[in-house]
Scaffold this motif. Sequence first.
Motif, PDB file in Angstrom:
ATOM      1  N   ASP A  74     -42.047   2.210   1.566  1.00  0.00           N
ATOM      2  CA  ASP A  74     -41.367   1.372   0.834  1.00  0.00           C
ATOM      3  C   ASP A  74     -40.475   0.041   1.806  1.00  0.00           C
ATOM      4  OD1 ASP A  74     -39.789   3.224   1.924  1.00  0.00           O
ATOM      5  OD2 ASP A  74     -38.744   3.677  -0.023  1.00  0.00           O
ATOM      6  N   SER A  75     -40.862  -0.010   2.816  1.00  0.00           N
ATOM      7  CA  SER A  75     -40.004  -0.724   3.438  1.00  0.00           C
ATOM      8  C   SER A  75     -38.448  -0.448   3.850  1.00  0.00           C
ATOM      9  CB  SER A  75     -39.754  -2.222   3.729  1.00  0.00           C
ATOM     10  OG  SER A  75     -41.857  -2.627   3.370  1.00  0.00           O
ATOM     11  N   LYS A  76     -38.043   0.763   3.451  1.00  0.00           N
ATOM     12  CA  LYS A  76     -36.151   1.274   4.411  1.00  0.00           C
ATOM     13  C   LYS A  76     -36.483   1.690   5.437  1.00  0.00           C
ATOM     14  CE  LYS A  76     -35.142   1.761  -0.983  1.00  0.00           C
ATOM     15  NZ  LYS A  76     -34.460   2.626  -2.058  1.00  0.00           N
ATOM     16  N   LEU A  77     -37.812   2.348   6.236  1.00  0.00           N
ATOM     17  CA  LEU A  77     -37.411   3.218   7.425  1.00  0.00           C
ATOM     18  C   LEU A  77     -38.598   2.854   8.101  1.00  0.00           C
ATOM     19  CD1 LEU A  77     -37.628   7.292   5.669  1.00  0.00           C
ATOM     20  CD2 LEU A  77     -35.371   5.970   6.289  1.00  0.00           C
ATOM     21  N   ILE A  78     -38.530   2.739   9.240  1.00  0.00           N
ATOM     22  CA  ILE A  78     -39.273   2.259  10.804  1.00  0.00           C
ATOM     23  C   ILE A  78     -39.008   3.608  11.752  1.00  0.00           C
ATOM     24  CG2 ILE A  78     -39.350   1.468  12.876  1.00  0.00           C
ATOM     25  CD1 ILE A  78     -37.896  -0.922  11.359  1.00  0.00           C
ATOM     26  N   ALA A  79     -41.086   4.218  11.897  1.00  0.00           N
ATOM     27  CA  ALA A  79     -40.687   5.336  12.696  1.00  0.00           C
ATOM     28  C   ALA A  79     -41.356   5.220  14.205  1.00  0.00           C
ATOM     29  CB  ALA A  79     -41.042   6.286  12.236  1.00  0.00           C
ATOM     30  N   SER A  80     -40.503   5.981  15.315  1.00  0.00           N
ATOM     31  CA  SER A  80     -41.658   4.914  16.384  1.00  0.00           C
ATOM     32  C   SER A  80     -41.696   6.812  17.403  1.00  0.00           C
ATOM     33  CB  SER A  80     -40.474   4.239  17.640  1.00  0.00           C
ATOM     34  OG  SER A  80     -39.167   5.088  17.297  1.00  0.00           O
ATOM     35  N   GLY A  81     -42.297   7.054  17.495  1.00  0.00           N
ATOM     36  CA  GLY A  81     -42.918   7.767  18.562  1.00  0.00           C
ATOM     37  C   GLY A  81     -43.009   7.794  20.024  1.00  0.00           C
ATOM     38  N   SER A  82     -42.766   7.777  21.309  1.00  0.00           N
ATOM     39  CA  SER A  82     -41.955   7.581  23.000  1.00  0.00           C
ATOM     40  C   SER A  82     -42.775   9.048  23.384  1.00  0.00           C
ATOM     41  CB  SER A  82     -41.135   7.720  23.004  1.00  0.00           C
ATOM     42  OG  SER A  82     -41.024   7.299  23.954  1.00  0.00           O
ATOM     43  N   PHE A  83     -43.206   8.266  24.719  1.00  0.00           N
ATOM     44  CA  PHE A  83     -43.603   9.423  25.925  1.00  0.00           C
ATOM     45  C   PHE A  83     -42.247  10.606  26.233  1.00  0.00           C
ATOM     46  CE2 PHE A  83     -43.583   9.897  30.737  1.00  0.00           C
ATOM     47  CZ  PHE A  83     -45.271   9.921  31.222  1.00  0.00           C
ATOM     48  N   ASP A  84     -41.215   9.536  25.767  1.00  0.00           N
ATOM     49  CA  ASP A  84     -39.875  10.585  25.973  1.00  0.00           C
ATOM     50  C   ASP A  84     -40.031  12.089  24.553  1.00  0.00           C
ATOM     51  OD1 ASP A  84     -39.105  10.306  23.165  1.00  0.00           O
ATOM     52  OD2 ASP A  84     -37.621   8.595  24.018  1.00  0.00           O
ATOM     53  N   LYS A  85     -41.514  12.362  24.205  1.00  0.00           N
ATOM     54  CA  LYS A  85     -41.193  13.651  23.247  1.00  0.00           C
ATOM     55  C   LYS A  85     -41.060  13.455  21.955  1.00  0.00           C
ATOM     56  CE  LYS A  85     -41.236  15.784  27.849  1.00  0.00           C
ATOM     57  NZ  LYS A  85     -41.135  17.003  28.446  1.00  0.00           N
ATOM     58  N   THR A  86     -40.212  12.152  22.399  1.00  0.00           N
ATOM     59  CA  THR A  86     -39.511  12.563  20.632  1.00  0.00           C
ATOM     60  C   THR A  86     -39.469  11.681  19.406  1.00  0.00           C
ATOM     61  OG1 THR A  86     -37.195  10.591  21.347  1.00  0.00           O
ATOM     62  CG2 THR A  86     -37.244  12.831  21.883  1.00  0.00           C
ATOM     63  N   ILE A  87     -39.757  11.150  18.238  1.00  0.00           N
ATOM     64  CA  ILE A  87     -39.804  10.398  17.281  1.00  0.00           C
ATOM     65  C   ILE A  87     -37.654  10.143  16.586  1.00  0.00           C
ATOM     66  CG2 ILE A  87     -40.110   9.680  14.799  1.00  0.00           C
ATOM     67  CD1 ILE A  87     -41.875  13.225  16.402  1.00  0.00           C
ATOM     68  N   ARG A  88     -38.286   9.389  16.758  1.00  0.00           N
ATOM     69  CA  ARG A  88     -36.995   8.020  16.334  1.00  0.00           C
ATOM     70  C   ARG A  88     -36.889   7.667  14.403  1.00  0.00           C
ATOM     71  NH1 ARG A  88     -32.457   7.595  19.568  1.00  0.00           N
ATOM     72  NH2 ARG A  88     -32.796   8.656  21.161  1.00  0.00           N
ATOM     73  N   ILE A  89     -36.350   8.270  13.537  1.00  0.00           N
ATOM     74  CA  ILE A  89     -36.204   7.361  12.239  1.00  0.00           C
ATOM     75  C   ILE A  89     -35.042   6.275  12.445  1.00  0.00           C
ATOM     76  CG2 ILE A  89     -36.598   7.355   9.544  1.00  0.00           C
ATOM     77  CD1 ILE A  89     -37.843  10.389  10.323  1.00  0.00           C
ATOM     78  N   TRP A  90     -35.498   4.669  11.700  1.00  0.00           N
ATOM     79  CA  TRP A  90     -34.773   4.031  11.580  1.00  0.00           C
ATOM     80  C   TRP A  90     -33.963   4.103  11.032  1.00  0.00           C
ATOM     81  CZ3 TRP A  90     -33.056   3.123  16.835  1.00  0.00           C
ATOM     82  CH2 TRP A  90     -33.942   3.681  17.954  1.00  0.00           C
ATOM     83  N   GLN A  91     -33.565   3.187   9.794  1.00  0.00           N
ATOM     84  CA  GLN A  91     -33.119   2.541   8.282  1.00  0.00           C
ATOM     85  C   GLN A  91     -33.158   1.173   8.350  1.00  0.00           C
ATOM     86  OE1 GLN A  91     -29.529   5.611   5.801  1.00  0.00           O
ATOM     87  NE2 GLN A  91     -28.726   4.033   7.388  1.00  0.00           N
ATOM     88  N   THR A  92     -34.040   0.359   7.942  1.00  0.00           N
ATOM     89  CA  THR A  92     -34.272  -0.460   7.949  1.00  0.00           C
ATOM     90  C   THR A  92     -32.641  -1.679   7.591  1.00  0.00           C
ATOM     91  OG1 THR A  92     -37.239  -0.334   7.530  1.00  0.00           O
ATOM     92  CG2 THR A  92     -36.344  -2.844   7.771  1.00  0.00           C
ATOM     93  N   SER A  93     -32.493  -1.239   6.872  1.00  0.00           N
ATOM     94  CA  SER A  93     -31.567  -2.230   6.034  1.00  0.00           C
ATOM     95  C   SER A  93     -30.388  -2.280   7.409  1.00  0.00           C
ATOM     96  CB  SER A  93     -30.554  -1.993   4.733  1.00  0.00           C
ATOM     97  OG  SER A  93     -30.306  -0.329   5.904  1.00  0.00           O
ATOM     98  N   ASP A  94     -29.831  -1.062   8.572  1.00  0.00           N
ATOM     99  CA  ASP A  94     -28.572  -2.178   8.701  1.00  0.00           C
ATOM    100  C   ASP A  94     -29.048  -1.623  10.416  1.00  0.00           C
ATOM    101  OD1 ASP A  94     -28.968   0.732   8.424  1.00  0.00           O
ATOM    102  OD2 ASP A  94     -27.040   1.103   7.883  1.00  0.00           O
ATOM    103  N   THR A  95     -30.477  -1.069  10.394  1.00  0.00           N
ATOM    104  CA  THR A  95     -30.920  -0.300  11.592  1.00  0.00           C
ATOM    105  C   THR A  95     -30.558   0.399  12.922  1.00  0.00           C
ATOM    106  OG1 THR A  95     -29.928  -2.141  13.594  1.00  0.00           O
ATOM    107  CG2 THR A  95     -31.028  -2.694  12.156  1.00  0.00           C
TER     108      THR A  95
END
Length: 304
Positions: A74-95
Motif C-alpha cells: 500500500d506504499s505506506k511503509l518502507i523497511a530497511s535492513g542493515s549491516f548494523d543487524k537491525t531492521i527499521r520500518i518507516w512511515q512514508t507519509s511523515d518519514t
Amino acid sequence: MFKNGPKDYRHLNLKEFGGHKDEVNCVAFSEDFQIIVTGSDDERVRVFKARTGEFLCKLRGHTGSVKTVAISADSKLIASGSFDKTIRIWQTSDTQLLHCLKGHTKSVEVVCFSPNSELLCSGSWDRTAIIWQVESGHPFKILCGHDNLVQSVAFSPKGIFVATGSWDFTVRVWRIDDEHYNKPVSHLVLTGHKGNIHSVSFSKDNVLASGSWDKTVRLWNIKTGSCIHTCSGHIGWVQAVTFSPDGTYVASAGDDETVRVWDVVNGKCVKTLEGQTDQAHQCGFTPGGALVASGAAVTTLALT
C-alpha cells in the motif's frame, strides 16, 4: 498482457537517482511504480519519485551500510535492513520511524513485506529468517534450517507461504498461516541449484522462481517440490527474478548486462534485453505490463 510473447521493446533511460555519498547497494520500487527507494553504504535511505527522479526525503538512523530496502504493497511503509543487524520500518507519509527491529545477530541482507503489509520477513548472515508483526514490531516466527546466508525472501500472493533462498544453494518454502508462535512451521527444501540463491519470487498461481549465481533460473511446483523448468542462457550471475502480473512470464536480471524474459509454460527465453543496464540488480513488471530493470545507478524502462 502479451499474447505471443513480448516483441517490441523501447529502452528509455529514465533517470540517475543520485545523492548518496557512497555505493548504492539496493533499490526497491513501490507496487504502483510511483516511488523508488535506495539504500547505500552511507547508512542512508533515500526516496524518489520514479517518473521524475525528484528527491523526496532521506531516512537516517542506521549505523551501518544499508543492505536492503522494501516498500509495502500500500506504499505506506518502507523497511530497511542493515549491516548494523537491525531492521527499521518507516512511515512514508511523515518519514517517522515506526519500529527498530532487533533480533538478528549478523548483517540483515534482505527484507520483504507480506501482501497485506501485516508481516515483514528478513534474512540475515546469521542463517535465519525472521517473520515480524509489523504493527507490534514483535517477531512472529524464526525460520531456522539454512546452512548459510539467507539472501532472498518472498511471500506468496495470499501470504500463506514464504520462500527463502540461501547461499547453501537451497530454497526453502515455509507455510506460515498458523496463529501460534511456538508451533513449528512446515516447509519444503528445494535442491538443484549449484550456486548461491540470490532471488526468489512467486507468481499469482504460486509458481516459485529462483535465480542463482549458477547462472540459471528454476521454476518450482511448491505443492510437490519438483522443478518444472531450468532456464539457462545467462552467462553471468542471476541477481533478480520477477513474474509478470498474469504469471505468464518471468523476467531475470543478470550480471551479464542482460534481462531475459522466459515463458513460464515451456521455460523458453522469449526476449533478451542486452546492454541496457550495467550489471542489472533488480527488475519488475509494472501493473500495465512494462518491464523495469535497474542497475547500479541507472533505471531502464522497457515497454511492450
